[in-house]
Scaffold this motif. Structure first.
Motif, PDB file in Angstrom:
ATOM      1  N   GLY A 237      46.464  76.829-167.586  1.00 20.71           N
ATOM      2  CA  GLY A 237      46.210  76.538-166.183  1.00 20.71           C
ATOM      3  C   GLY A 237      45.965  75.080-165.870  1.00 20.71           C
ATOM      4  N   ARG A 238      45.983  74.216-166.891  1.00 20.97           N
ATOM      5  CA  ARG A 238      45.824  72.772-166.630  1.00 20.97           C
ATOM      6  C   ARG A 238      47.100  72.039-167.027  1.00 20.97           C
ATOM      7  N   ARG A 239      47.406  70.989-166.288  1.00 18.45           N
ATOM      8  CA  ARG A 239      48.548  70.148-166.645  1.00 18.45           C
ATOM      9  C   ARG A 239      48.145  69.195-167.767  1.00 18.45           C
ATOM     10  N   VAL A 240      49.126  68.772-168.524  1.00 22.10           N
ATOM     11  CA  VAL A 240      48.867  67.993-169.744  1.00 22.10           C
ATOM     12  C   VAL A 240      49.445  66.590-169.589  1.00 22.10           C
ATOM     13  N   LEU A 241      48.569  65.597-169.736  1.00 20.68           N
ATOM     14  CA  LEU A 241      48.978  64.197-169.709  1.00 20.68           C
ATOM     15  C   LEU A 241      48.937  63.648-171.125  1.00 20.68           C
ATOM     16  N   LEU A 242      50.072  63.237-171.652  1.00 22.20           N
ATOM     17  CA  LEU A 242      50.137  62.610-172.965  1.00 22.20           C
ATOM     18  C   LEU A 242      49.878  61.115-172.804  1.00 22.20           C
ATOM     19  N   TYR A 243      48.771  60.632-173.376  1.00 21.00           N
ATOM     20  CA  TYR A 243      48.423  59.209-173.303  1.00 21.00           C
ATOM     21  C   TYR A 243      48.739  58.581-174.657  1.00 21.00           C
ATOM     22  N   ALA A 244      49.764  57.717-174.680  1.00 16.92           N
ATOM     23  CA  ALA A 244      50.254  57.144-175.941  1.00 16.92           C
ATOM     24  C   ALA A 244      50.364  55.624-175.820  1.00 16.92           C
ATOM     25  N   PRO A 245      49.260  54.913-175.949  1.00 20.48           N
ATOM     26  CA  PRO A 245      49.321  53.440-175.912  1.00 20.48           C
ATOM     27  C   PRO A 245      49.775  52.878-177.248  1.00 20.48           C
ATOM     28  N   THR A 246      50.376  51.717-177.225  1.00 25.25           N
ATOM     29  CA  THR A 246      50.737  51.062-178.481  1.00 25.25           C
ATOM     30  C   THR A 246      49.602  50.137-178.924  1.00 25.25           C
ATOM     31  N   TYR A 247      49.657  49.702-180.177  1.00 26.26           N
ATOM     32  CA  TYR A 247      48.597  48.843-180.715  1.00 26.26           C
ATOM     33  C   TYR A 247      48.744  47.406-180.212  1.00 26.26           C
ATOM     34  N   ARG A 248      47.683  46.630-180.354  1.00 21.63           N
ATOM     35  CA  ARG A 248      47.717  45.188-180.088  1.00 21.63           C
ATOM     36  C   ARG A 248      47.704  44.472-181.439  1.00 21.63           C
ATOM     37  N   ASP A 249      48.668  43.591-181.652  1.00 16.92           N
ATOM     38  CA  ASP A 249      48.818  42.948-182.968  1.00 16.92           C
ATOM     39  C   ASP A 249      47.552  42.226-183.403  1.00 16.92           C
ATOM     40  N   ARG A 250      46.824  41.667-182.458  1.00 12.43           N
ATOM     41  CA  ARG A 250      45.636  40.878-182.807  1.00 12.43           C
ATOM     42  C   ARG A 250      44.358  41.714-182.822  1.00 12.43           C
ATOM     43  N   ALA A 251      44.498  43.035-182.644  1.00 10.25           N
ATOM     44  CA  ALA A 251      43.298  43.886-182.613  1.00 10.25           C
ATOM     45  C   ALA A 251      43.582  45.261-183.223  1.00 10.25           C
ATOM     46  N   LYS A 252      44.286  45.271-184.338  1.00 11.82           N
ATOM     47  CA  LYS A 252      44.575  46.540-185.001  1.00 11.82           C
ATOM     48  C   LYS A 252      43.281  47.193-185.489  1.00 11.82           C
ATOM     49  N   PHE A 253      43.295  48.523-185.506  1.00  6.42           N
ATOM     50  CA  PHE A 253      42.174  49.337-186.000  1.00  6.42           C
ATOM     51  C   PHE A 253      40.891  49.157-185.180  1.00  6.42           C
ATOM     52  N   SER A 254      40.993  48.589-183.998  1.00  8.44           N
ATOM     53  CA  SER A 254      39.787  48.292-183.211  1.00  8.44           C
ATOM     54  C   SER A 254      39.552  49.270-182.070  1.00  8.44           C
ATOM     55  N   GLY A 255      40.549  50.038-181.702  1.00 16.59           N
ATOM     56  CA  GLY A 255      40.445  50.897-180.529  1.00 16.59           C
ATOM     57  C   GLY A 255      40.779  50.191-179.233  1.00 16.59           C
ATOM     58  N   ALA A 256      41.171  48.916-179.317  1.00 23.34           N
ATOM     59  CA  ALA A 256      41.400  48.125-178.105  1.00 23.34           C
ATOM     60  C   ALA A 256      42.602  48.590-177.299  1.00 23.34           C
ATOM     61  N   ILE A 276      46.085  64.500-173.843  1.00 25.29           N
ATOM     62  CA  ILE A 276      46.345  64.382-175.282  1.00 25.29           C
ATOM     63  C   ILE A 276      46.391  62.892-175.594  1.00 25.29           C
ATOM     64  N   LEU A 277      45.475  62.418-176.417  1.00 29.06           N
ATOM     65  CA  LEU A 277      45.434  61.000-176.774  1.00 29.06           C
ATOM     66  C   LEU A 277      46.150  60.788-178.094  1.00 29.06           C
ATOM     67  N   ARG A 278      47.291  60.128-178.027  1.00 23.60           N
ATOM     68  CA  ARG A 278      48.103  59.852-179.224  1.00 23.60           C
ATOM     69  C   ARG A 278      48.057  58.354-179.492  1.00 23.60           C
ATOM     70  N   THR A 279      47.107  57.918-180.316  1.00 18.70           N
ATOM     71  CA  THR A 279      47.025  56.500-180.660  1.00 18.70           C
ATOM     72  C   THR A 279      48.053  56.180-181.739  1.00 18.70           C
ATOM     73  N   ARG A 284      42.397  52.915-184.491  1.00 17.63           N
ATOM     74  CA  ARG A 284      41.276  53.821-184.719  1.00 17.63           C
ATOM     75  C   ARG A 284      40.494  53.953-183.410  1.00 17.63           C
ATOM     76  N   TYR A 285      40.309  55.186-182.980  1.00 15.70           N
ATOM     77  CA  TYR A 285      39.569  55.397-181.738  1.00 15.70           C
ATOM     78  C   TYR A 285      38.879  56.756-181.785  1.00 15.70           C
ATOM     79  N   PRO A 286      37.548  56.788-181.952  1.00 15.82           N
ATOM     80  CA  PRO A 286      36.824  58.061-181.907  1.00 15.82           C
ATOM     81  C   PRO A 286      36.578  58.478-180.459  1.00 15.82           C
ATOM     82  N   VAL A 287      37.024  59.643-180.087  1.00 11.76           N
ATOM     83  CA  VAL A 287      36.804  60.135-178.726  1.00 11.76           C
ATOM     84  C   VAL A 287      35.325  60.485-178.557  1.00 11.76           C
TER      85      VAL A 287
END
Length: 386
Positions: A237-256, A276-279, A284-287
Motif C-alpha cells: 500500500g505504499r509507493r517505493v522511492l529508490l534513493y541511489a546517490p553516488t559517492y564523492r571522490d574526496r569523501a569515500k566511506f563517510s556517508g557524505a 530504499i536507500l542504495r548507497t 558507509r551510512y548507518p540508517v
C-alpha cells in the motif's frame, strides 16, 4: 559433583602428552610459515606466468567476474544467464571474493585470488568481466576478454576521472595495459561509445547491442520484485522511492553522499511512501534507528536490478543508475544541491545534467518533497512533462 536438576553438560579438553606436546606447536608454526610463503603474491604471479606459457587455454571454459568478485550481478550475470538459456556448450565458472549467496545452486564458484582462481584464469578461453580482472596477471595468448563495464552516466571516466587525470604516469600506464587486454567492449549506447572509448583510449572492437543488464528492466521480472519486497520488508500500500546517490571522490566511506534529509522526508511522506536507500559500495551510512520505519537500507543488496524493478520512482544525483532506470519509463528526481562543486572541484561531468535530466532537478529536500507530492497528485501530467 554430580549434575543437579534436569540439566548437565560434558566438557572434554584435549591435552597433548609426550613428544606431541613439544612437536605439535612447532609443526603448526612451520605449516603457517609454509602457507604464507607459498601463497605470497609474488609466488602466485610467478606460477601463473609459468602456467600461461606451458598450458594452452580451453576454448569452452569461461571465467565470469562482476564488481571485482562482489557476487552474481551486473552485465556478466545476464550474459551468463543467456548462455545457460541457450544451452551453450561452455563450462562456466564464477569468481567470488567473499559472499557466496544468490548464485544459482549449480553455479561453479572459485574464490578470487585463490590458487584455483589463478588456474581458471590461466586455462579459460574467455574472460567476461564488468570492472577489471587483476591487473598484474597478463591475459594468456588465445584467451578472449569481453569487457561489459558497469554503467553509463554524466560522471567523468577513464583518463578524465580524478584518479587518472593527475600528472602521475605510473597509474595511467597501468590502466593503459589493463584496457589493452580487452578484446571487445559492450556498448550500452552511442553516447557511451562517444565518451568512454576516447576517455579510456580503447582501440578494439565494440559490440553495439546495449547493456545485457537492461533487458530485464524492459521485460520485467515479477520474481525479482517479490524477492526485493520480501527481503526488505516493504509494506503493502505504499509507493517505493529508490534513493541511489553516488559517492564523492574526496569523501569515500563517510556517508557524505546521502544528502537528502531523510528525517524531513519521513515526516512528510511516510504515510504513502517508503525509501530504499542504495548507497555506493565505497560508501558507509548507518540508517538512524528512528527512521527505519521509512528507510530500508539496501547498500549490500546483491542485485540492484531487483531494487529498480520493485520501485515506483528513482531519486539520485550523478549515479550512472539513471541511464539504466530510464528504460523503465518511471519517474526520476535529481538532488543536485552540490552541482557546482561536483562539476568544478569534485568528480567532473561530461554533460550539463540540469539541462538534460529526464525529471525535476532540485536543490534541497523541501523542494524534493514538493515534487514527490506533485507526482502523487498528477502522475500522468508528470510523465507528459518530463
Amino acid at each position: 559433583a554430580g549434575p543437579e536438576g534436569q540439566a548437565a553438560f560434558l566438557r572434554i579438553r584435549w591435552r597433548r602428552t609426550g613428544m606431541l606436546r613439544w612437536i605439535a606447536p612447532r609443526l603448526g608454526r612451520v605449516r603457517t610459515w609454509l602457507v604464507r610463503r607459498l601463497c605470497a603474491p609474488r609466488v602466485k604471479l610467478r606460477v601463473y606466468r609459468t602456467l600461461i606459457r606451458l598450458v594452452p587455454p580451453r576454448e569452452n571454459l569461461v571465467l565470469f567476474e562482476a564488481d571485482v568478485g562482489a557476487g552474481y550481478t551486473g552485465n556478466p550475470r545476464y550474459v551468463y544467464e543467456e548462455l545457460r538459456r541457450r544451452r551453450a556448450p561452455f563450462e562456466m565458472v564464477w569468481s567470488v571474493a567473499g559472499n557466496r549467496r544468490d548464485f544459482p545452486a549449480d553455479a561453479r564458484l572459485v574464490r578470487r585470488m585463490s590458487w584455483r582462481y589463478l588456474w581458471t584464469m590461466a586455462r579459460a578461453g574467455h574472460w567476461v568481466d564488468s570492472h577489471g580482472l587483476p591487473l598484474a596477471y597478463p591475459k594468456p595468448a588465445g584467451t578472449r576478454y569481453l569487457q561489459t563495464w558497469h554503467g553509463q552516466g554524466v560522471k567523468t571516466v577513464g583518463f578524465d576521472a580524478p584518479d587518472l587525470r593527475a600528472d602521475f604516469e605510473a597509474p595511467r600506464r597501468t590502466w593503459r595495459r589493463a584496457v589493452a587486454r580487452w578484446d571487445a567492449l559492450v556498448m550500452p549506447s552511442a553516447e557511451f561509445e562517444r565518451i568512454f572509448v576516447t576517455s579510456n583510449e580503447y582501440r578494439g572492437p565494440v559490440l553495439r547491442h546495449g547493456s545485457p543488464r537492461c533487458d530485464v528492466l524492459v521485460n520485467g521480472d515479477p520474481e525479482a520484485v517479490r524477492r526485493a519486497r520480501e527481503r526488505l520488508e516493504l509494506p503493502e500500500g505504499r509507493r517505493v522511492l529508490l534513493y541511489a546517490p553516488t559517492y564523492r571522490d574526496r569523501a569515500k566511506f563517510s556517508g557524505a553522499s546521502v544528502r537528502a534529509d531523510l528525517a524531513m522526508m519521513a515526516e512528510a511522506l511516510a504515510g504513502g511512501w517508503v525509501v530504499i536507500l542504495r548507497t555506493h559500495p565505497v560508501e558507509r551510512y548507518p540508517v538512524p534507528e528512528q527512521l527505519r520505519h521509512f528507510v530500508r537500507f539496501a547498500g549490500d543488496y546483491p542485485e540492484v536490478n531487483d531494487l529498480m524493478l520493485a520501485s515506483d520512482a528513482l531519486l539520485t544525483d550523478y549515479s550512472s543508475l539513471m541511464c539504466d532506470y530510464a528504460v523503465t519509463g518511471r519517474p526520476m528526481f535529481f538532488l543536485l544541491d552540490d552541482w557546482e562543486e561536483y562539476r568544478r572541484a569534485e568528480r567532473g561531468v561530461n554533460h550539463d545534467l540540469p539541462a538534460i535530466a529526464p525529471g525535476p532537478c532540485v536543490a534541497g529536500t523541501e523542494e524534493l518533497i514538493r515534487e514527490i507530492r506533485a507526482l502523487d497528485a498528477a502522475p500522468p501530467a508528470f510523465a507528459a512533462e518530463h
